[in-house]
Design a protein around this motif. Structure first.
Motif, PDB file in Angstrom:
ATOM      1  N   THR A  12      12.107 -26.127  17.042  1.00 38.49           N
ATOM      2  CA  THR A  12      10.857 -25.426  16.769  1.00 38.49           C
ATOM      3  C   THR A  12      10.317 -25.959  15.448  1.00 38.49           C
ATOM      4  OG1 THR A  12      11.637 -23.454  17.901  1.00 38.49           O
ATOM      5  CG2 THR A  12       9.808 -23.176  16.365  1.00 38.49           C
ATOM      6  N   ILE A  13       9.041 -26.301  15.451  1.00 43.97           N
ATOM      7  CA  ILE A  13       8.384 -26.726  14.219  1.00 43.97           C
ATOM      8  C   ILE A  13       7.394 -25.631  13.853  1.00 43.97           C
ATOM      9  CG2 ILE A  13       6.961 -28.457  13.059  1.00 43.97           C
ATOM     10  CD1 ILE A  13       8.004 -30.500  15.131  1.00 43.97           C
ATOM     11  N   GLU A  14       7.625 -25.019  12.704  1.00 44.61           N
ATOM     12  CA  GLU A  14       6.722 -23.981  12.206  1.00 44.61           C
ATOM     13  C   GLU A  14       5.808 -24.605  11.161  1.00 44.61           C
ATOM     14  OE1 GLU A  14       9.525 -21.117  10.697  1.00 44.61           O
ATOM     15  OE2 GLU A  14       9.706 -20.155  12.651  1.00 44.61           O
ATOM     16  N   ASP A  91      17.423 -26.305  16.003  1.00 42.52           N
ATOM     17  CA  ASP A  91      16.970 -26.167  14.620  1.00 42.52           C
ATOM     18  C   ASP A  91      15.520 -25.688  14.566  1.00 42.52           C
ATOM     19  OD1 ASP A  91      19.298 -26.869  13.333  1.00 42.52           O
ATOM     20  OD2 ASP A  91      18.607 -28.858  12.702  1.00 42.52           O
ATOM     21  N   ARG A  92      15.207 -25.003  13.494  1.00 40.44           N
ATOM     22  CA  ARG A  92      13.844 -24.566  13.209  1.00 40.44           C
ATOM     23  C   ARG A  92      13.395 -25.279  11.937  1.00 40.44           C
ATOM     24  NH1 ARG A  92      14.800 -19.672  11.881  1.00 40.44           N
ATOM     25  NH2 ARG A  92      13.947 -19.603   9.785  1.00 40.44           N
ATOM     26  N   LEU A  93      12.416 -26.146  12.074  1.00 46.12           N
ATOM     27  CA  LEU A  93      11.875 -26.873  10.929  1.00 46.12           C
ATOM     28  C   LEU A  93      10.592 -26.184  10.497  1.00 46.12           C
ATOM     29  CD1 LEU A  93      12.112 -30.581  12.165  1.00 46.12           C
ATOM     30  CD2 LEU A  93      13.886 -29.165  11.159  1.00 46.12           C
ATOM     31  N   THR A  94      10.522 -25.788   9.256  1.00 49.20           N
ATOM     32  CA  THR A  94       9.295 -25.198   8.737  1.00 49.20           C
ATOM     33  C   THR A  94       8.637 -26.245   7.851  1.00 49.20           C
ATOM     34  OG1 THR A  94      10.302 -23.001   8.770  1.00 49.20           O
ATOM     35  CG2 THR A  94       8.302 -23.271   7.462  1.00 49.20           C
ATOM     36  N   LEU A  95       7.456 -26.680   8.252  1.00 44.17           N
ATOM     37  CA  LEU A  95       6.713 -27.648   7.456  1.00 44.17           C
ATOM     38  C   LEU A  95       5.948 -26.882   6.385  1.00 44.17           C
ATOM     39  CD1 LEU A  95       5.584 -30.363   6.693  1.00 44.17           C
ATOM     40  CD2 LEU A  95       4.006 -30.204   8.619  1.00 44.17           C
ATOM     41  N   VAL A  96       6.459 -26.969   5.171  1.00 40.04           N
ATOM     42  CA  VAL A  96       5.814 -26.308   4.044  1.00 40.04           C
ATOM     43  C   VAL A  96       4.821 -27.296   3.455  1.00 40.04           C
ATOM     44  CG1 VAL A  96       6.167 -25.221   1.793  1.00 40.04           C
ATOM     45  CG2 VAL A  96       7.856 -24.901   3.623  1.00 40.04           C
TER      46      VAL A  96
END
Length: 102
Positions: A12-14, A91-96
């Motif tokens: 998941t890309i947040e 995995d959950r990747l959060t693009l900050v």
């Protein structure tokens, strides 16, 4: 039976801040080939969201601009700085995306 690993992973890309605005959604779930690197995910994002290039993603489309990063599974202590590392299935990747300037 052979319990071999599948050839793909789902992550998941947040998106936050400006990245969320550009993507038009807070998150996407994506299937990638096993062994994909964070750099290759950045390249994929650059293709899918070309408006991120030059703002969030480097012009060469291979890494994120300074002050933008992936947070892995919500752990601020473990951001993905090395673009040749690989995420794991689930995995959950959060693009900050931090807009800078002045």
């Amino acid at each position: 039976m052979n319990a071999s690993l599948p050839n793909t992973i789902r992550i998941t890309i947040e998106f936050t801040n400006l990245a969320k605005y550009i993507a038009g959604t807070p998150a996407i779930e994506v299937e990638f080939p096993r062994g994909i690197t964070y750099g290759q995910i950045v390249e994929w994002l650059a293709e899918r969201y070309p408006d991120m290039v030059g703002i969030i993603i480097q012009d060469d489309k291979k890494s994120l601009l300074n002050s933008n990063l992936f947070i892995i599974n919500g752990e601020m202590a473990q951001p993905a700085f090395r673009m040749d590392d690989t995420p794991k299935d689930g995995d959950r990747l959060t693009l900050v995306a931090v807009a800078t300037g002045g």
